[in-house]
Design a protein around this motif. Sequence first.
Motif, PDB file in Angstrom:
ATOM      1  N   VAL A   1      10.433 -14.267   5.936  1.00 20.28           N
ATOM      2  CA  VAL A   1      11.694 -14.371   5.195  1.00 20.28           C
ATOM      3  C   VAL A   1      12.104 -15.831   5.046  1.00 20.28           C
ATOM      4  O   VAL A   1      12.543 -16.266   3.968  1.00 20.28           O
ATOM      5  CB  VAL A   1      12.805 -13.573   5.912  1.00 20.28           C
ATOM      6  N   VAL A   2      11.961 -16.615   6.136  1.00 20.08           N
ATOM      7  CA  VAL A   2      12.298 -18.040   6.066  1.00 20.08           C
ATOM      8  C   VAL A   2      11.445 -18.732   5.008  1.00 20.08           C
ATOM      9  O   VAL A   2      11.939 -19.546   4.212  1.00 20.08           O
ATOM     10  CB  VAL A   2      12.092 -18.720   7.435  1.00 20.08           C
ATOM     11  N   GLY A   3      10.152 -18.408   4.995  1.00 18.66           N
ATOM     12  CA  GLY A   3       9.266 -19.009   4.000  1.00 18.66           C
ATOM     13  C   GLY A   3       9.658 -18.643   2.583  1.00 18.66           C
ATOM     14  O   GLY A   3       9.653 -19.488   1.680  1.00 18.66           O
TER      15      GLY A   3
ATOM     16  N   ALA B   1       7.883 -22.486   8.269  1.00 14.72           N
ATOM     17  CA  ALA B   1       7.380 -21.115   8.289  1.00 14.72           C
ATOM     18  C   ALA B   1       5.856 -21.082   8.311  1.00 14.72           C
ATOM     19  O   ALA B   1       5.249 -20.273   9.020  1.00 14.72           O
ATOM     20  CB  ALA B   1       7.912 -20.353   7.071  1.00 14.72           C
ATOM     21  N   ILE B   2       5.237 -21.966   7.544  1.00 14.75           N
ATOM     22  CA  ILE B   2       3.771 -22.010   7.514  1.00 14.75           C
ATOM     23  C   ILE B   2       3.214 -22.374   8.883  1.00 14.75           C
ATOM     24  O   ILE B   2       2.279 -21.738   9.387  1.00 14.75           O
ATOM     25  CB  ILE B   2       3.289 -23.015   6.452  1.00 14.75           C
TER      26      ILE B   2
ATOM     27  N   SER C   1      -2.074 -15.215   5.441  1.00 14.35           N
ATOM     28  CA  SER C   1      -1.182 -14.923   4.320  1.00 14.35           C
ATOM     29  C   SER C   1      -0.028 -15.923   4.251  1.00 14.35           C
ATOM     30  O   SER C   1       0.458 -16.244   3.154  1.00 14.35           O
ATOM     31  CB  SER C   1      -0.631 -13.500   4.420  1.00 14.35           C
ATOM     32  N   MET C   2       0.410 -16.444   5.395  1.00 15.07           N
ATOM     33  CA  MET C   2       1.481 -17.448   5.388  1.00 15.07           C
ATOM     34  C   MET C   2       1.034 -18.729   4.702  1.00 15.07           C
ATOM     35  O   MET C   2       1.844 -19.454   4.130  1.00 15.07           O
ATOM     36  CB  MET C   2       1.934 -17.743   6.815  1.00 15.07           C
ATOM     37  N   LEU C   3      -0.260 -19.015   4.761  1.00 13.65           N
ATOM     38  CA  LEU C   3      -0.770 -20.206   4.082  1.00 13.65           C
ATOM     39  C   LEU C   3      -0.582 -20.102   2.573  1.00 13.65           C
ATOM     40  O   LEU C   3      -0.561 -21.118   1.873  1.00 13.65           O
ATOM     41  CB  LEU C   3      -2.254 -20.406   4.397  1.00 13.65           C
ATOM     42  N   GLY C   4      -0.447 -18.876   2.074  1.00 12.98           N
ATOM     43  CA  GLY C   4      -0.225 -18.693   0.642  1.00 12.98           C
ATOM     44  C   GLY C   4       1.044 -19.369   0.146  1.00 12.98           C
ATOM     45  O   GLY C   4       1.174 -19.651  -1.051  1.00 12.98           O
ATOM     46  N   LEU C   5       1.985 -19.649   1.062  1.00 14.70           N
ATOM     47  CA  LEU C   5       3.215 -20.349   0.665  1.00 14.70           C
ATOM     48  C   LEU C   5       2.924 -21.766   0.189  1.00 14.70           C
ATOM     49  O   LEU C   5       3.758 -22.382  -0.490  1.00 14.70           O
ATOM     50  CB  LEU C   5       4.198 -20.402   1.838  1.00 14.70           C
ATOM     51  N   LEU C   6       1.750 -22.286   0.535  1.00 16.19           N
ATOM     52  CA  LEU C   6       1.390 -23.627   0.076  1.00 16.19           C
ATOM     53  C   LEU C   6       1.199 -23.670  -1.438  1.00 16.19           C
ATOM     54  O   LEU C   6       1.299 -24.736  -2.046  1.00 16.19           O
ATOM     55  CB  LEU C   6       0.102 -24.091   0.768  1.00 16.19           C
ATOM     56  N   SER C   7       0.919 -22.523  -2.053  1.00 15.83           N
ATOM     57  CA  SER C   7       0.675 -22.502  -3.494  1.00 15.83           C
ATOM     58  C   SER C   7       1.909 -22.921  -4.295  1.00 15.83           C
ATOM     59  O   SER C   7       1.836 -23.832  -5.124  1.00 15.83           O
ATOM     60  CB  SER C   7       0.184 -21.117  -3.926  1.00 15.83           C
TER      61      SER C   7
ATOM     62  N   ALA D   1      -8.925 -23.184   4.872  1.00 13.40           N
ATOM     63  CA  ALA D   1      -8.268 -22.087   4.157  1.00 13.40           C
ATOM     64  C   ALA D   1      -7.069 -22.588   3.374  1.00 13.40           C
ATOM     65  O   ALA D   1      -6.778 -22.098   2.277  1.00 13.40           O
ATOM     66  CB  ALA D   1      -7.827 -21.010   5.145  1.00 13.40           C
ATOM     67  N   ALA D   2      -6.365 -23.578   3.900  1.00 12.81           N
ATOM     68  CA  ALA D   2      -5.187 -24.109   3.221  1.00 12.81           C
ATOM     69  C   ALA D   2      -5.547 -24.760   1.897  1.00 12.81           C
ATOM     70  O   ALA D   2      -4.702 -24.829   0.983  1.00 12.81           O
ATOM     71  CB  ALA D   2      -4.474 -25.120   4.119  1.00 12.81           C
ATOM     72  N   PHE D   3      -6.798 -25.216   1.763  1.00 14.29           N
ATOM     73  CA  PHE D   3      -7.233 -25.822   0.505  1.00 14.29           C
ATOM     74  C   PHE D   3      -7.079 -24.845  -0.653  1.00 14.29           C
ATOM     75  O   PHE D   3      -6.710 -25.244  -1.769  1.00 14.29           O
ATOM     76  CB  PHE D   3      -8.699 -26.264   0.630  1.00 14.29           C
ATOM     77  N   ALA D   4      -7.346 -23.556  -0.404  1.00 13.06           N
ATOM     78  CA  ALA D   4      -7.314 -22.557  -1.480  1.00 13.06           C
ATOM     79  C   ALA D   4      -5.932 -22.438  -2.104  1.00 13.06           C
ATOM     80  O   ALA D   4      -5.777 -22.602  -3.323  1.00 13.06           O
ATOM     81  CB  ALA D   4      -7.814 -21.213  -0.964  1.00 13.06           C
ATOM     82  N   PRO D   5      -4.870 -22.132  -1.345  1.00 17.89           N
ATOM     83  CA  PRO D   5      -3.562 -22.019  -2.002  1.00 17.89           C
ATOM     84  C   PRO D   5      -3.056 -23.330  -2.577  1.00 17.89           C
ATOM     85  O   PRO D   5      -2.294 -23.313  -3.554  1.00 17.89           O
ATOM     86  CB  PRO D   5      -2.638 -21.510  -0.883  1.00 17.89           C
ATOM     87  N   VAL D   6      -3.459 -24.464  -1.994  1.00 16.15           N
ATOM     88  CA  VAL D   6      -3.052 -25.742  -2.580  1.00 16.15           C
ATOM     89  C   VAL D   6      -3.635 -25.870  -3.983  1.00 16.15           C
ATOM     90  O   VAL D   6      -2.950 -26.276  -4.932  1.00 16.15           O
ATOM     91  CB  VAL D   6      -3.509 -26.919  -1.685  1.00 16.15           C
ATOM     92  N   VAL D   7      -4.904 -25.502  -4.149  1.00 12.48           N
ATOM     93  CA  VAL D   7      -5.538 -25.548  -5.466  1.00 12.48           C
ATOM     94  C   VAL D   7      -4.930 -24.500  -6.391  1.00 12.48           C
ATOM     95  O   VAL D   7      -4.683 -24.762  -7.576  1.00 12.48           O
ATOM     96  CB  VAL D   7      -7.057 -25.339  -5.339  1.00 12.48           C
TER      97      VAL D   7
END
Length: 293
Positions: free
Chosen positions: A125-127, A276-277, A240-246, A12-18
């Motif tokens: 919030v930290v993220g 946070a992630i 949703s927290m993984l979205g911070l990787l974007s 799943a983390a691959f998606a926001p990284v891309v």
Amino acid sequence: MRNTDLPRIAAAAFAPVVWGSTYVVTTELLPVGHPLFAGLLRALPAGLIAVALTRTLPRGAWWARAAALGVLNIGMFFPFLFVAAERLPGGVAATLAAAQPLVVASLAVGVLKESPSAWRFAWGVVGLVGVGLVVLGPAAGFDLVGVLAGLAGAATMALGVTLTKKWGRPAGVGPTAFAGWQLTAGGVFLLPVTFLFEGPPPAIGPQALIGYLWLGGVGGLLAYVLWFRAVTTLPVTSVSMLGLLSPMSAALLGVVVLGQTLDPVQLTGFALALAAIVAGQRPAPVLVEGALR
């Protein structure tokens, strides 16, 4: 977080990284002034390919559900994303998008009937602060239309992700077909809107072609298959927290591709966002969560 969840979290983390590459691709490769067309090409071809490969169509109530999810996750989100990317510095657009975990955590209470989690909100919030430290600089500009588009994009995808979790995935339907339904529905929604507001499509040169292929193939079909599989099988607030990787990915691409540098404040932000992630993938400690409620 169980050890068996790690492969799905990593996928799943691959998606926001891309998705973090969207800002660089939009500004460096795509024609200016055609955010709706960019969203259309990212969604519709990929969706039709997925449906053709799986030969699976929605049934019954899933026609309406797939259409609603496609409009929220794709049809409305893509234009907001590209408008924000065009009208704002990438850092500002990314910071607005980083508010999504907080919106998801709020919707999880109202839509999914989950108990309020101070742990999730606090790390959200930290993220957000961490991402802001990484990508916001003293020269950051705040175009009103761009800001509203960024906030609207975060809200529409947060609602789409929450409803995806609520409705799940139909029995016997794989993640490729499920993603294909939504990409197709979102693309169909965008088709008349694009030509109504932007008119004829722009000329597509070699650079733009590469950009559209990347956004549609890797950032569209592949990324959304992995993302929707995670949303339906993992806790929605964790995903949703993984979205911070974007935005983190966007900042790193700025260093690698555009020759930018990261100062100590930005490195501190990186550490906060990564913390946070990681924390967002773990259940709240019972004593801490109980004390905060």
